[in-house]
Write a protein that holds these residues in place. Structure first.
Motif, short mmCIF file in Angstrom:
data_model
loop_
_atom_site.label_atom_id
_atom_site.label_comp_id
_atom_site.label_asym_id
_atom_site.label_seq_id
_atom_site.Cartn_x
_atom_site.Cartn_y
_atom_site.Cartn_z
N LEU A 132 0.84 -1.20 0.00
CA LEU A 132 0.00 0.00 0.00
C LEU A 132 0.88 1.25 0.00
CD1 LEU A 132 -2.75 -1.14 2.54
CD2 LEU A 132 -2.91 -1.07 0.04
N TYR A 133 1.97 1.22 0.73
CA TYR A 133 2.91 2.34 0.70
C TYR A 133 3.56 2.49 -0.68
CZ TYR A 133 2.96 3.95 5.54
OH TYR A 133 2.62 4.52 6.74
N GLU A 134 3.80 1.37 -1.31
CA GLU A 134 4.37 1.41 -2.66
C GLU A 134 3.43 2.15 -3.61
OE1 GLU A 134 6.19 -1.74 -5.95
OE2 GLU A 134 5.80 -2.42 -3.90
N LEU A 135 2.13 1.95 -3.44
CA LEU A 135 1.14 2.64 -4.27
C LEU A 135 1.14 4.14 -3.99
CD1 LEU A 135 -1.95 0.25 -4.19
CD2 LEU A 135 0.03 0.21 -5.70
N ILE A 136 1.26 4.50 -2.72
CA ILE A 136 1.26 5.92 -2.34
C ILE A 136 2.44 6.65 -2.96
CG2 ILE A 136 1.51 7.51 -0.37
CD1 ILE A 136 -0.06 5.40 1.27
N GLU A 137 3.56 5.95 -3.09
CA GLU A 137 4.77 6.57 -3.65
C GLU A 137 4.73 6.67 -5.18
OE1 GLU A 137 8.66 6.03 -1.29
OE2 GLU A 137 7.69 4.06 -1.23
N ASN A 138 3.77 6.00 -5.81
CA ASN A 138 3.71 5.99 -7.27
C ASN A 138 2.81 7.12 -7.77
OD1 ASN A 138 2.71 5.12 -10.05
ND2 ASN A 138 4.30 3.60 -9.64
N GLU A 139 3.33 7.95 -8.65
CA GLU A 139 2.60 9.14 -9.12
C GLU A 139 1.34 8.80 -9.90
OE1 GLU A 139 5.08 11.81 -11.24
OE2 GLU A 139 6.50 12.10 -9.59
N SER A 140 1.28 7.64 -10.52
CA SER A 140 0.16 7.31 -11.40
C SER A 140 -1.07 6.79 -10.64
CB SER A 140 0.59 6.26 -12.43
OG SER A 140 0.89 5.03 -11.79
N GLY A 167 -4.30 6.73 -8.30
CA GLY A 167 -5.31 7.69 -7.87
C GLY A 167 -5.86 7.37 -6.48
N ASP A 168 -6.60 8.32 -5.93
CA ASP A 168 -7.27 8.14 -4.62
C ASP A 168 -6.30 7.73 -3.52
OD1 ASP A 168 -9.75 8.80 -5.62
OD2 ASP A 168 -10.33 6.74 -6.02
N LYS A 169 -5.12 8.35 -3.52
CA LYS A 169 -4.14 7.99 -2.50
C LYS A 169 -4.64 8.31 -1.09
CE LYS A 169 -0.09 8.58 -5.45
NZ LYS A 169 1.18 9.31 -5.66
N HIS A 170 -5.48 9.33 -0.98
CA HIS A 170 -6.00 9.69 0.35
C HIS A 170 -6.81 8.56 0.95
CE1 HIS A 170 -9.19 10.71 -2.48
NE2 HIS A 170 -10.07 10.73 -1.48
N LYS A 171 -7.48 7.78 0.10
CA LYS A 171 -8.26 6.65 0.60
C LYS A 171 -7.34 5.52 1.07
CE LYS A 171 -12.26 7.63 -2.35
NZ LYS A 171 -13.14 7.10 -3.43
N ILE A 172 -6.23 5.35 0.38
CA ILE A 172 -5.26 4.32 0.79
C ILE A 172 -4.63 4.71 2.13
CG2 ILE A 172 -3.13 3.12 0.16
CD1 ILE A 172 -3.85 3.63 -2.78
N ILE A 173 -4.33 5.99 2.30
CA ILE A 173 -3.76 6.46 3.56
C ILE A 173 -4.74 6.25 4.71
CG2 ILE A 173 -2.92 8.49 4.81
CD1 ILE A 173 -1.90 9.57 2.09
N SER A 174 -6.01 6.52 4.46
CA SER A 174 -7.03 6.29 5.49
C SER A 174 -7.11 4.82 5.87
CB SER A 174 -8.39 6.79 5.01
OG SER A 174 -8.37 8.19 4.83
N LEU A 175 -7.00 3.95 4.88
CA LEU A 175 -6.98 2.50 5.15
C LEU A 175 -5.80 2.14 6.04
CD1 LEU A 175 -7.89 -0.44 4.70
CD2 LEU A 175 -6.60 -0.42 2.55
N LEU A 176 -4.64 2.73 5.78
CA LEU A 176 -3.45 2.43 6.59
C LEU A 176 -3.67 2.79 8.06
CD1 LEU A 176 -0.60 3.62 4.20
CD2 LEU A 176 -0.99 1.28 4.99
N VAL A 177 -4.34 3.92 8.32
CA VAL A 177 -4.63 4.30 9.72
C VAL A 177 -5.47 3.21 10.38
CG1 VAL A 177 -5.77 5.97 11.21
CG2 VAL A 177 -4.46 6.76 9.24
#
Length: 265
Positions: free
Chosen positions: A66-74, A76-86
């Motif tokens: 999931l962190y790997e996705l957050i670091e990738n510019e392409s 989308g919806d990274k804010h939702k992935i960050i919320s999932l991490l919390v």
């Protein structure tokens, strides 16, 4: 991207519905350009590796990807992935308010709970893929990604900045690095909501940090024209014995509580 995901033995890891073989596909689908595909993948992950607040032995293995996705510019919806991490780190995090999480107490209570399990409970944990070490690893693995989230504080996407700030505020062990970074971006902010969120994050980190970290720049915002910013600053700075000015501002917040409940963001 996600080149290492198949090296995890997902078939022998459990989540809410048994074998975790579906997790890699759900994570990959978070990279889809299709909003519906991404939303379905997120829905699946909330259902299988975070089922009604429960995390499983498969859960911590998903976090690095999931962190790997957050670091990738392409992606989308990274804010939702960050919320999932919390949620993966803490479950339903609001239960730790208003003081924030005490990591030592958090770990000790988990270990104590495991020590007091009956044999039947231990067998059930094994059967359904629960484990204390998985819960501790979930917290630790999300914490290890805080440097990634600190970079997100300078994202051009407001939703990503907001989600990253919120996530960072739950990990007081990292406060010595996190607070200066938040103060740095705070000085460049103009929006009422972002400033309020930032000072609350600083206060939450400070309350549980064992380090002597200077948060005096927050005092400036006690004089803000914004009632919301003043009250959030008072919440962040409040400690015992309480300063009279901060007490007055907190009382102002109690009087305005009903209207503040409807502030969005």
């Amino acid at each position: 991207m996600l080149e290492q995901i198949e090296k995890i033995d997902w078939a022998n890891l459990k989540h809410a519905y048994g074998s975790a073989t579906d997790v890699p596909n759900d994570i990959r689908n978070l990279t889809s350009p299709d909003n519906e595909v991404r939303d379905k993948a997120l829905y699946n992950l909330y259902g299988n590796i975070f089922h009604q607040g429960t995390r499983y032995e498969a859960t911590p293995h998903a976090i690095p990807f999931l962190y790997e996705l957050i670091e990738n510019e392409s992606v989308g919806d990274k804010h939702k992935i960050i919320s999932l991490l919390v949620n993966l780190a803490l479950g339903y995090e609001e239960e730790y308010l208003p003081e924030g999480i005490n990591p030592e107490k958090f770990r000790n209570e988990l270990m104590e709970g495991e020590e007091n399990m009956t044999e039947e409970q231990r067998e059930n944990c094994k059967k359904y893929g629960y484990s204390t070490i998985a819960l501790i690893n979930c917290y630790n693995f999300v914490k290890e990604g805080i440097p990634v989230l600190l970079k997100c504080l300078k994202s051009e996407d407001e939703k990503v900045r907001k989600a990253a700030l919120y996530a960072i505020s739950w990990f007081p062990e990292e406060a010595e690095n996190s607070i200066p970074k938040i103060i740095e971006v705070l000085s460049q902010m103009e929006g009422e909501i972002e400033i309020a969120n930032s000072v609350l994050a600083i206060g939450l980190l400070k309350k549980q940090s064992k380090k002597n970290i200077d948060i005096s720049p927050v005092n400036y915002y006690l004089k803000s024209d914004s009632e919301l910013v003043r009250i959030c600053s008072a919440i962040a700075l409040a400690k015992s014995p309480i300063d009279e000015k901060i007490l007055e501002t907190l009382i102002e917040g109690i009087k305005s509580g009903e209207s503040l409940n409807y502030v969005e963001g």
